[in-house]
Scaffold this motif. Structure first.
Motif, PDB file in Angstrom:
ATOM      1  N   ALA A  53       0.839  -1.194   0.000  1.00 45.10           N
ATOM      2  CA  ALA A  53       0.000   0.000   0.000  1.00 45.10           C
ATOM      3  C   ALA A  53       0.875   1.244   0.000  1.00 45.10           C
ATOM      4  N   LEU A  54       0.505   2.198  -0.844  1.00 46.68           N
ATOM      5  CA  LEU A  54       1.238   3.456  -0.983  1.00 46.68           C
ATOM      6  C   LEU A  54       0.394   4.601  -0.458  1.00 46.68           C
ATOM      7  N   LEU A  55       0.964   5.423   0.392  1.00 48.28           N
ATOM      8  CA  LEU A  55       0.304   6.613   0.918  1.00 48.28           C
ATOM      9  C   LEU A  55       0.486   7.756  -0.078  1.00 48.28           C
ATOM     10  N   ALA A  56      -0.620   8.337  -0.531  1.00 52.31           N
ATOM     11  CA  ALA A  56      -0.564   9.382  -1.552  1.00 52.31           C
ATOM     12  C   ALA A  56      -1.395  10.588  -1.130  1.00 52.31           C
ATOM     13  N   VAL A  57      -0.998  11.743  -1.648  1.00 47.03           N
ATOM     14  CA  VAL A  57      -1.741  12.985  -1.454  1.00 47.03           C
ATOM     15  C   VAL A  57      -2.514  13.277  -2.737  1.00 47.03           C
ATOM     16  N   HIS A  58      -3.749  13.689  -2.606  1.00 46.83           N
ATOM     17  CA  HIS A  58      -4.586  13.994  -3.762  1.00 46.83           C
ATOM     18  C   HIS A  58      -3.897  15.045  -4.631  1.00 46.83           C
ATOM     19  N   VAL A 105      -2.957   3.818  -2.382  1.00 41.90           N
ATOM     20  CA  VAL A 105      -2.879   3.161  -3.686  1.00 41.90           C
ATOM     21  C   VAL A 105      -2.433   1.726  -3.428  1.00 41.90           C
ATOM     22  N   THR A 106      -3.235   0.774  -3.837  1.00 40.16           N
ATOM     23  CA  THR A 106      -3.001  -0.628  -3.478  1.00 40.16           C
ATOM     24  C   THR A 106      -2.219  -1.367  -4.559  1.00 40.16           C
ATOM     25  N   ALA A 107      -1.160  -2.049  -4.132  1.00 43.48           N
ATOM     26  CA  ALA A 107      -0.367  -2.939  -4.982  1.00 43.48           C
ATOM     27  C   ALA A 107       0.143  -2.267  -6.251  1.00 43.48           C
ATOM     28  N   PRO A 108       0.916  -1.180  -6.126  1.00 40.33           N
ATOM     29  CA  PRO A 108       1.497  -0.577  -7.327  1.00 40.33           C
ATOM     30  C   PRO A 108       2.489  -1.517  -7.988  1.00 40.33           C
ATOM     31  N   ASP A 109       2.519  -1.450  -9.301  1.00 41.77           N
ATOM     32  CA  ASP A 109       3.405  -2.311 -10.091  1.00 41.77           C
ATOM     33  C   ASP A 109       3.974  -1.481 -11.233  1.00 41.77           C
ATOM     34  N   ARG A 110       5.225  -1.717 -11.575  1.00 38.75           N
ATOM     35  CA  ARG A 110       5.926  -0.915 -12.582  1.00 38.75           C
ATOM     36  C   ARG A 110       5.517  -1.277 -14.001  1.00 38.75           C
ATOM     37  N   LEU A 136       0.485  10.547 -12.475  1.00 45.87           N
ATOM     38  CA  LEU A 136       1.863  11.035 -12.365  1.00 45.87           C
ATOM     39  C   LEU A 136       2.216  11.306 -10.908  1.00 45.87           C
ATOM     40  N   THR A 137       1.333  11.962 -10.165  1.00 48.01           N
ATOM     41  CA  THR A 137       1.634  12.255  -8.766  1.00 48.01           C
ATOM     42  C   THR A 137       1.803  10.976  -7.955  1.00 48.01           C
ATOM     43  N   GLU A 138       1.027   9.948  -8.256  1.00 47.79           N
ATOM     44  CA  GLU A 138       1.170   8.681  -7.540  1.00 47.79           C
ATOM     45  C   GLU A 138       2.516   8.037  -7.848  1.00 47.79           C
ATOM     46  N   GLY A 139       2.942   8.134  -9.096  1.00 43.83           N
ATOM     47  CA  GLY A 139       4.254   7.600  -9.455  1.00 43.83           C
ATOM     48  C   GLY A 139       5.367   8.301  -8.701  1.00 43.83           C
ATOM     49  N   ILE A 140       5.251   9.617  -8.537  1.00 43.25           N
ATOM     50  CA  ILE A 140       6.267  10.359  -7.786  1.00 43.25           C
ATOM     51  C   ILE A 140       6.228   9.966  -6.316  1.00 43.25           C
ATOM     52  N   HIS A 141       5.026   9.856  -5.740  1.00 40.82           N
ATOM     53  CA  HIS A 141       4.915   9.412  -4.351  1.00 40.82           C
ATOM     54  C   HIS A 141       5.580   8.051  -4.165  1.00 40.82           C
ATOM     55  N   TRP A 142       5.387   7.159  -5.115  1.00 43.37           N
ATOM     56  CA  TRP A 142       5.999   5.827  -5.027  1.00 43.37           C
ATOM     57  C   TRP A 142       7.520   5.950  -4.938  1.00 43.37           C
ATOM     58  N   LEU A 143       8.093   6.797  -5.768  1.00 39.40           N
ATOM     59  CA  LEU A 143       9.547   6.954  -5.778  1.00 39.40           C
ATOM     60  C   LEU A 143      10.056   7.681  -4.543  1.00 39.40           C
ATOM     61  N   LEU A 150      12.819   3.191  -9.469  1.00 43.14           N
ATOM     62  CA  LEU A 150      13.299   3.869 -10.673  1.00 43.14           C
ATOM     63  C   LEU A 150      14.679   3.321 -11.005  1.00 43.14           C
ATOM     64  N   ASP A 151      14.713   2.388 -11.914  1.00 39.37           N
ATOM     65  CA  ASP A 151      15.934   1.662 -12.263  1.00 39.37           C
ATOM     66  C   ASP A 151      16.242   1.913 -13.735  1.00 39.37           C
ATOM     67  N   ARG A 152      17.480   2.271 -14.038  1.00 39.28           N
ATOM     68  CA  ARG A 152      17.814   2.543 -15.430  1.00 39.28           C
ATOM     69  C   ARG A 152      17.437   1.352 -16.305  1.00 39.28           C
ATOM     70  N   ASN A 153      16.779   1.664 -17.399  1.00 44.54           N
ATOM     71  CA  ASN A 153      16.231   0.673 -18.340  1.00 44.54           C
ATOM     72  C   ASN A 153      14.967  -0.017 -17.821  1.00 44.54           C
ATOM     73  N   HIS A 154      14.518   0.373 -16.618  1.00 45.31           N
ATOM     74  CA  HIS A 154      13.257  -0.146 -16.077  1.00 45.31           C
ATOM     75  C   HIS A 154      12.507   1.015 -15.420  1.00 45.31           C
ATOM     76  N   CYS A 155      12.057   1.950 -16.232  1.00 48.99           N
ATOM     77  CA  CYS A 155      11.310   3.109 -15.747  1.00 48.99           C
ATOM     78  C   CYS A 155       9.851   2.970 -16.199  1.00 48.99           C
TER      79      CYS A 155
END
Length: 219
Positions: A53-58, A105-110, A136-143, A150-155
């Motif tokens: 589970a990911l904690l996110a801001v609206h 956000v439940t069970a984020p996956d790349r 996009l904001t959720e992706g930033i929160h994840w990182l 955020l892995d080179r060649n795996h973004c």
């Protein structure tokens, strides 16, 4: 569909209480004007220790332009590409958000298995799998919580955010997050920094998957 590389498993998320402390450390609570204790209470009440589970801001409370500089990689802050001055106008598209400042956000996956797919190909496949594309904001929160995602060649792309033009049509760009090579207008000083950019909706990229989740919930 095009051939795809094998999936690389992203590391699990920290407990929600640790995620709240991370956001407080970064000053997110001050940007959102939420007391630190309220953020802590939300995380404690959610109670997930499973790492899924990911904690996110609206995004209405904290847009991508404010979140991006909080990212750091190789001691370099994240940035938005210079030709995406309208980044905060990319809003949820086909995605229903809880109407609360904080949510999960439940069970984020790349979405590594969709690398070399176009957004136009990936979106219906995600929907068929019962998943929802990340904003996009959720992706930033994840990182912010787990930069190793955020892995080179795996973004990844975040196709849950789209820009609707004045004529009602969707803009052909879709947001993505990757690692800058320090070329062109990025500048050499940004080599290795987290980069918020965009790709065309119909294009494929071998190094970009499609971030998604099972769903979103509020307390």
């Amino acid at each position: 569909m095009p051939d795809t590389p094998p999936t690389v498993t992203a590391p699990p998320l920290p407990p929600l209480t640790a995620q709240a402390e991370r956001l407080i450390e970064l000053g997110v609570h001050e940007l959102v004007r939420i007391p630190a204790d309220e953020l802590r209470a939300f995380a404690e009440g959610a109670g997930s220790e499973s790492g899924d589970a990911l904690l996110a801001v609206h995004p209405d409370r904290l847009p991508a332009s404010a979140l991006a500089p909080l990212l750091r990689r190789d001691d370099k802050p994240g940035f938005v590409v210079v030709d995406m001055t309208d980044v905060d106008q990319f809003a949820p598209s086909g995605v229903e958000l809880p109407g609360t400042p904080l949510y999960l956000v439940t069970a984020p996956d790349r979405g590594d298995h969709m690398a070399n797919w176009s957004p136009d190909e990936a979106l219906p496949a995600l929907t068929e799998d019962g998943r929802t594309p990340l904003l996009l904001t959720e992706g930033i929160h994840w990182l912010l919580q787990q930069l190793a995602v955020l892995d080179r060649n795996h973004c990844f792309m975040t196709i849950g955010s789209r820009l609707r033009k004045a004529n009602g049509e969707l803009d052909a760009r879709t947001p993505a997050i990757w690692i800058s090579n320090g070329t062109g207008r990025d500048g050499r000083e940004r080599r290795g920094a987290p980069k918020i950019g965009w790709c065309w909706w119909g294009n494929r990229h071998t190094w970009l998957g499609f971030a998604s989740a099972v769903g979103r919930t509020a307390l």
